[in-house]
Write a protein that holds these residues in place. Structure first.
Motif, PDB file in Angstrom:
ATOM      1  N   UNK A 128       0.843  -1.190   0.000  1.00 54.94           N
ATOM      2  CA  UNK A 128       0.000   0.000   0.000  1.00 54.94           C
ATOM      3  C   UNK A 128       0.881   1.244   0.000  1.00 54.94           C
ATOM      4  N   UNK A 129       0.552   2.216  -0.812  1.00 56.99           N
ATOM      5  CA  UNK A 129       1.348   3.446  -0.918  1.00 56.99           C
ATOM      6  C   UNK A 129       1.084   4.304   0.311  1.00 56.99           C
ATOM      7  N   UNK A 130       2.119   4.488   1.147  1.00 55.77           N
ATOM      8  CA  UNK A 130       1.947   5.191   2.411  1.00 55.77           C
ATOM      9  C   UNK A 130       1.739   6.687   2.221  1.00 55.77           C
ATOM     10  N   UNK A 131       2.248   7.241   1.137  1.00 59.31           N
ATOM     11  CA  UNK A 131       2.002   8.664   0.873  1.00 59.31           C
ATOM     12  C   UNK A 131       0.519   8.882   0.559  1.00 59.31           C
ATOM     13  N   UNK A 132      -0.042   7.987  -0.266  1.00 60.21           N
ATOM     14  CA  UNK A 132      -1.477   8.067  -0.555  1.00 60.21           C
ATOM     15  C   UNK A 132      -2.290   7.871   0.715  1.00 60.21           C
TER      16      UNK A 132
END
Length: 498
Positions: free
Chosen positions: A456-460
């Protein structure tokens, strides 16, 4: 030896590690934080929060910080600190999680997800909202870490079928990453709907019972918390439907679900027993108001208590043999080792301990003095203050830790609200709700940490998590403004009747 230690961490990592105890030292030196014992309470909180946020140290090690500090300085007697980690409701959350382990072991959790997803189109936005709603409803009665552990592997398998084979593939795809984020946020959002929803609900449930002097029924809790939970689920689901995406449809998704469901075959004996165990436990808990008056005083029916029931059911499953795997029982030590989220054994007791330490050192009294000016303006400002403060803390620590800190503060600060005998009751509902909407960082709940491990993209997650938190906070403030201020509903302002 020093070379081994230095090679284990980089200079930046050492800075982040040492910043934790440095925050404690700085806090202890500042009179702003009250008496010395209170300063230690705040300092331990800041130390643990920093290590949780930076994720520089295993979360289980962070949970032991209060014990380590007590060995260096007796801000509380060491025995009291160790006792703070113990709570009778631990059996409730650990027992419920153990039953769900049997679901995962025998495939019922996979069957549940596949049947749900069969009924959703391959549209990316619909899938994102669908995963969120599914996990959100399941999280009413299952802890967030366990929900994510159940459904994240299924979501990943479906994404792999659509071409997202690696963590990098999923990280770099908005559509794929959104699905994983939906699982994590759904696993988190229903945590306050029932006392079974997670560590934060168990802590709040226990504190409410202690405050009013008796144990309320599960149904009394649920009929108050499910409405606000459903409102938040609806609001965040709409937000998730409109999250940025880089594709409109997943390829072959429904076909994959059909194939995987066919592989499972008919529901097995083991699935039926593990599901039945959970249904019996939750059923007896929800029916407690019906039988409690007949069993409360009987020495033979002391076991008819939700906490004890959820502790006993896994023990029965340990001795029920499987039919498909003769050498294994419905619940086994091997299944627990493989599927039980070990972090919960540390995180939940540590959050309970942190709440007791904040209260026992006097830090809660100091904090209450800081926010009192905001609480005396009007009820709307009070609702906003407790909601925003509680939710903000849950974003940077964990929902469980935030409940352990904020709910005792609400009890202490609002006890004389409107001159009521139990003035804090309304604020327990408000604060308990607010801390449960934790989305933004990987350490906020175990669910975020699980999907982070799948790409999962942590920035998103952070950017959209703040947006989801804002939506949740606004809905919570509006809900309780209507219930407490406009309607003056005793349903929320008075203790539930016995």
């Amino acid at each position: 030896m020093s070379e081994v230690i230095s090679s284990r961490f980089t200079s930046k990592q050492w800075f982040n590690i040492l910043l934790g105890p440095a925050l404690l030292a700085l806090t202890v030196s500042l009179p702003l934080f009250g008496p010395v014992e209170a300063r230690f309470g705040f300092g331990i909180l800041f130390w643990m929060v920093w290590w949780w946020i930076s994720a520089i140290i295993d979360i289980k090690v962070t949970c032991l910080v209060p014990i380590f500090v007590a060995c260096l300085y007796a801000y509380m007697p060491l025995g009291k600190v160790l006792e703070a980690y113990v709570h009778q409701e631990a059996a409730l959350i650990f027992g419920a999680t153990a039953i769900i382990v049997a679901w995962v072991r025998w495939g019922f959790s996979q069957r549940l997800a596949l049947n749900f997803l069969m009924r959703i189109s391959g549209n990316v936005r619909a899938q994102t909202a669908g995963w969120f709603v599914l996990c959100g409803i399941i999280s009413f009665v299952v802890g967030n870490t366990t929900v994510a552990a159940m459904f994240a592997p299924i979501a990943v398998a479906a994404l792999m079928y659509s071409g997202f084979k690696t963590n990098d593939d999923r990280w770099n795809s908005k559509a794929a990453s959104n699905i994983l984020i939906a699982v994590a946020w759904g696993a988190s959002v229903g945590g306050m709907a029932t006392p079974l929803g997670g560590g934060q609900s168990v802590i709040t449930y226990g504190l409410l019972n202690k405050y009013i002097g008796y144990q309320i029924y599960f149904t009394d809790w649920s009929i108050r918390m499910i409405p606000v939970s459903l409102c938040v689920i609806a609001g965040v689901a709409v937000l998730m439907y409109f999250m940025d995406t880089d594709m409109d449809r997943f390829s072959g998704t429904k076909e994959y679900y059909k194939q995987e469901l066919a592989k499972l075959g008919p529901m097995s004996y083991e699935e039926k027993i593990s599901l039945g165990g959970f249904v019996v436990a939750i059923g007896l808990a929800l029916l407690e108001p019906v039988y409690a008056s007949y069993t409360r005083e009987s020495p033979f029916f002391g076991w008819l208590n939700p906490t004890k029931i959820f502790c006993m059911i896994p023990m029965f499953l340990f001795f029920m043999p499987s039919r498909s795997v003769p050498e294994e029982n419905i619940l086994s030590t091997s299944a627990l080792k493989k599927f039980f989220p070990v972090t919960i054994l540390f995180m939940w007791p540590a959050s309970v301990a942190l709440s007791k330490i904040i209260s026992g050192t006097g830090a809660s009294t100091v904090f209450a003095g800081w926010i009192t000016p905001f609480l005396n303006i009007n009820d709307l400002m009070s609702i906003a203050a407790w909601t925003i403060t509680g939710n903000a803390l849950s974003q940077v620590t964990t929902d469980t830790a935030a409940a352990g800190v904020m709910v005792p503060l609400a009890i202490e600060s609002m006890n004389n609200w409107r001159g009521l005998d139990f003035g804090s009751v309304a604020w327990i509902w408000v604060t308990g709700s607010a801390v449960s909407w934790s989305y933004a960082v990987a350490s906020a709940t175990g669910a975020q940490g699980i999907v982070a491990g799948y790409g999962a993209n942590l920035r998103t997650m952070f950017i959209w998590g703040l947006a989801a938190a804002a939506v949740s906070v606004i809905i919570t403030i509006a809900f309780f403004y209507v219930a407490i201020v406009l309607l003056d509903a005793s349903f929320y302002t008075m203790p539930p009747a016995v």
